[in-house]
Design an enzyme around this catalytic site. Structure first.
Site, PDB file in Angstrom:
ATOM      1  N   ASN A   9       0.999  -1.131  -0.040  1.00  0.00           N
ATOM      2  CA  ASN A   9       0.014   0.055   0.117  1.00  0.00           C
ATOM      3  C   ASN A   9       0.836   1.466  -0.013  1.00  0.00           C
ATOM      4  O   ASN A   9       1.596   1.667   1.010  1.00  0.00           O
ATOM      5  CB  ASN A   9      -0.787   0.169   1.270  1.00  0.00           C
ATOM      6  CG  ASN A   9      -1.722   1.098   1.526  1.00  0.00           C
ATOM      7  OD1 ASN A   9      -2.077   1.920   0.402  1.00  0.00           O
ATOM      8  ND2 ASN A   9      -2.327   1.301   2.524  1.00  0.00           N
ATOM      9  N   TRP A  10       1.150   1.903  -1.233  1.00  0.00           N
ATOM     10  CA  TRP A  10       1.904   2.920  -1.149  1.00  0.00           C
ATOM     11  C   TRP A  10       1.439   4.222  -0.673  1.00  0.00           C
ATOM     12  O   TRP A  10       2.069   5.245  -0.551  1.00  0.00           O
ATOM     13  CB  TRP A  10       2.119   3.173  -2.882  1.00  0.00           C
ATOM     14  CG  TRP A  10       2.973   2.166  -3.474  1.00  0.00           C
ATOM     15  CD1 TRP A  10       3.351   1.101  -3.064  1.00  0.00           C
ATOM     16  CD2 TRP A  10       3.441   2.265  -4.745  1.00  0.00           C
ATOM     17  NE1 TRP A  10       3.974   0.452  -3.941  1.00  0.00           N
ATOM     18  CE2 TRP A  10       4.280   0.946  -5.444  1.00  0.00           C
ATOM     19  CE3 TRP A  10       3.177   3.388  -5.957  1.00  0.00           C
ATOM     20  CZ2 TRP A  10       4.703   1.014  -6.381  1.00  0.00           C
ATOM     21  CZ3 TRP A  10       3.906   3.008  -6.991  1.00  0.00           C
ATOM     22  CH2 TRP A  10       4.587   1.908  -7.652  1.00  0.00           C
ATOM     23  N   LYS A  11      -0.063   4.104  -0.263  1.00  0.00           N
ATOM     24  CA  LYS A  11      -0.682   5.348   0.304  1.00  0.00           C
ATOM     25  C   LYS A  11      -0.223   6.506  -0.437  1.00  0.00           C
ATOM     26  O   LYS A  11      -0.412   6.403  -1.816  1.00  0.00           O
ATOM     27  CB  LYS A  11      -0.175   5.686   1.852  1.00  0.00           C
ATOM     28  CG  LYS A  11      -0.194   4.386   2.595  1.00  0.00           C
ATOM     29  CD  LYS A  11      -0.062   4.782   4.038  1.00  0.00           C
ATOM     30  CE  LYS A  11       0.027   3.423   4.958  1.00  0.00           C
ATOM     31  NZ  LYS A  11      -0.364   3.766   6.360  1.00  0.00           N
ATOM     32  N   HIS A  95     -10.124   0.883   4.706  1.00  0.00           N
ATOM     33  CA  HIS A  95      -8.646   1.163   5.364  1.00  0.00           C
ATOM     34  C   HIS A  95      -8.952   2.034   6.587  1.00  0.00           C
ATOM     35  O   HIS A  95      -9.677   2.951   6.331  1.00  0.00           O
ATOM     36  CB  HIS A  95      -7.883   1.787   4.244  1.00  0.00           C
ATOM     37  CG  HIS A  95      -6.423   1.724   4.837  1.00  0.00           C
ATOM     38  ND1 HIS A  95      -5.839   2.572   5.876  1.00  0.00           N
ATOM     39  CD2 HIS A  95      -5.316   1.007   4.628  1.00  0.00           C
ATOM     40  CE1 HIS A  95      -4.525   2.376   6.187  1.00  0.00           C
ATOM     41  NE2 HIS A  95      -4.202   1.492   5.515  1.00  0.00           N
ATOM     42  N   GLU A  97      -7.505   4.388   7.793  1.00  0.00           N
ATOM     43  CA  GLU A  97      -7.325   6.045   7.465  1.00  0.00           C
ATOM     44  C   GLU A  97      -8.435   6.579   6.539  1.00  0.00           C
ATOM     45  O   GLU A  97      -8.782   7.681   6.823  1.00  0.00           O
ATOM     46  CB  GLU A  97      -5.858   5.968   6.439  1.00  0.00           C
ATOM     47  CG  GLU A  97      -4.753   5.902   7.353  1.00  0.00           C
ATOM     48  CD  GLU A  97      -3.389   5.568   6.552  1.00  0.00           C
ATOM     49  OE1 GLU A  97      -3.394   5.581   5.257  1.00  0.00           O
ATOM     50  OE2 GLU A  97      -2.582   4.749   7.234  1.00  0.00           O
ATOM     51  N   GLU A 166      -6.093  -5.254  10.114  1.00  0.00           N
ATOM     52  CA  GLU A 166      -4.891  -4.089  10.378  1.00  0.00           C
ATOM     53  C   GLU A 166      -5.392  -3.514  11.761  1.00  0.00           C
ATOM     54  O   GLU A 166      -6.054  -2.535  11.705  1.00  0.00           O
ATOM     55  CB  GLU A 166      -4.984  -3.136   9.456  1.00  0.00           C
ATOM     56  CG  GLU A 166      -4.777  -3.793   8.076  1.00  0.00           C
ATOM     57  CD  GLU A 166      -4.045  -2.680   7.119  1.00  0.00           C
ATOM     58  OE1 GLU A 166      -2.953  -2.937   6.721  1.00  0.00           O
ATOM     59  OE2 GLU A 166      -4.530  -1.529   6.868  1.00  0.00           O
ATOM     60  N   GLY A 172       1.656   1.858  10.821  1.00  0.00           N
ATOM     61  CA  GLY A 172       2.864   3.181  10.649  1.00  0.00           C
ATOM     62  C   GLY A 172       3.518   3.634  12.079  1.00  0.00           C
ATOM     63  O   GLY A 172       4.038   4.635  11.696  1.00  0.00           O
ATOM     64  N   SER A 210       2.846  -2.584  10.416  1.00  0.00           N
ATOM     65  CA  SER A 210       4.401  -2.299  10.510  1.00  0.00           C
ATOM     66  C   SER A 210       4.813  -3.893  10.125  1.00  0.00           C
ATOM     67  O   SER A 210       5.853  -4.334  10.754  1.00  0.00           O
ATOM     68  CB  SER A 210       4.502  -2.159  11.937  1.00  0.00           C
ATOM     69  OG  SER A 210       4.274  -0.628  12.248  1.00  0.00           O
ATOM     70  N   GLY A 231       2.539  -1.302   4.325  1.00  0.00           N
ATOM     71  CA  GLY A 231       2.291   0.195   4.124  1.00  0.00           C
ATOM     72  C   GLY A 231       4.122   0.791   3.525  1.00  0.00           C
ATOM     73  O   GLY A 231       4.754   0.504   2.647  1.00  0.00           O
ATOM     74  N   GLY A 232       4.660   1.179   4.804  1.00  0.00           N
ATOM     75  CA  GLY A 232       5.864   1.537   4.810  1.00  0.00           C
ATOM     76  C   GLY A 232       7.140   0.792   4.039  1.00  0.00           C
ATOM     77  O   GLY A 232       7.719   1.198   3.122  1.00  0.00           O
TER      78      GLY A 232
HETATM   79  C1  PEP Z   1      -1.002  -0.024   5.704  1.00  0.00           C
HETATM   80  O1  PEP Z   1      -1.065   1.167   5.339  1.00  0.00           O
HETATM   81  O2  PEP Z   1      -2.072  -0.671   5.513  1.00  0.00           O
HETATM   82  C2  PEP Z   1      -0.113  -0.264   6.743  1.00  0.00           C
HETATM   83  C3  PEP Z   1      -0.010  -1.760   7.190  1.00  0.00           C
HETATM   84  O3  PEP Z   1       0.894   0.496   6.764  1.00  0.00           O
HETATM   85  P1  PEP Z   1       2.525   0.109   7.507  1.00  0.00           P
HETATM   86  O4  PEP Z   1       2.779  -1.244   7.076  1.00  0.00           O
HETATM   87  O5  PEP Z   1       3.329   1.168   7.238  1.00  0.00           O
HETATM   88  O6  PEP Z   1       2.129  -0.142   9.219  1.00  0.00           O
END
Ligand code: PEP
Length: 248
Positions: A9-11, A95, A97, A166, A172, A210, A231-232
């Protein structure tokens, strides 16, 4: 045997130059022994670019959101048929967010999943609790409520859905759920799906929060963790490639 699914997930990150460099690095470093499905969820303006960058690579294209409406006066929205036009295979819905920053409720998330399914796109339905909810012992009640809305609206098609657990406190933050914590929730979600579909054992339940090159193998070894939403770490090719290599 179902393959694991790893979704980056590049956000709201990237640029034409950065996307090209990232996808080229993924293609160049692809682990010879990789044996999982992989997708990248990119910002909408870059769908066309990344569609051509991933062509014939085995990397599938995903979007980060979809409208709950099909067409019409919904300024700023992107519909499922539009995503389909660009070869989108998966779309994130619900999601945290989007739920937290854009007020998306369970009913809207269920409608988004329905729109995606109708367009032949697999929705990745995100569920998860806040830290306060976990500390209050409400984790399973929260994720069950979030999933129930999607099951209720998409009854006969529910086996076509991917679910991503999640925990919001893990996204994050660098605080990953332990494999045991994640497995416990995944098992509960699997049981809920089993009550709705005979195909629940074959459905893919992803963990997100994470996930990184160091913890992916342990998380992915749990019996009900069928992949990751990353994500990251998906923005760094070596890290994402390590997670892909760990998914077997
Ligand atoms: C996400 O945005 O779905 C996510 C899991 O982010 P991260 O891996 O950065 O926690």
């Amino acid at each position: 045997m179902k393959k694991k699914l790893i979704v980056g997930n590049w956000k709201m990150n990237g640029s034409l130059a950065a996307n090209e460099a990232l996808v080229q690095a993924l293609r160049a470093g692809w682990p010879a022994a990789a044996d999982c499905d992989v997708a990248v969820a990119v910002p909408s303006p870059y769908l066309a670019q990344v569609q051509s960058l991933v062509d014939a690579s085995g990397i599938a294209l995903a979007a980060q959101d979809v409208s709950q409406h099909d067409a019409g006066a919904y300024t700023g929205e992107v519909s499922a048929p539009m995503l389909r036009d660009f070869g989108v295979r998966y779309v994130l819905v619900g999601h945290s967010e989007r739920r937290q920053l854009h007020g998306e409720g369970d009913a809207a998330v269920a409608e988004k999943a329905q729109r995606a399914l109708a367009a032949g796109i697999t929705p990745i339905v995100c569920v998860g609790e806040t830290l306060a909810e976990r500390e209050a012992g409400q984790t399973e009640a929260v994720v069950r409520r979030q999933l129930a809305a999607v099951v209720h609206r998409n009854g006969r098609c529910i086996s076509e859905v991917v679910v991503a657990y999640e925990p919001i406190w893990a996204i994050g933050t660098g605080h990953t759920a332990t494999p045991a914590q994640a497995q416990q929730v995944h098992a509960a979600l699997r049981a809920q799906l089993a009550a709705a579909s005979a195909h629940a054992p074959a459905m893919r339940l992803l963990y997100g929060g994470s996930m990184n090159a160091s913890n992916a193998a342990q998380l992915l070894a749990e019996p009900d963790i069928d992949g990751g939403l990353v994500g990251g770490a998906s923005l760094k090719a070596p890290d994402f490639l390590s997670i892909i290599a760990a998914a077997r």
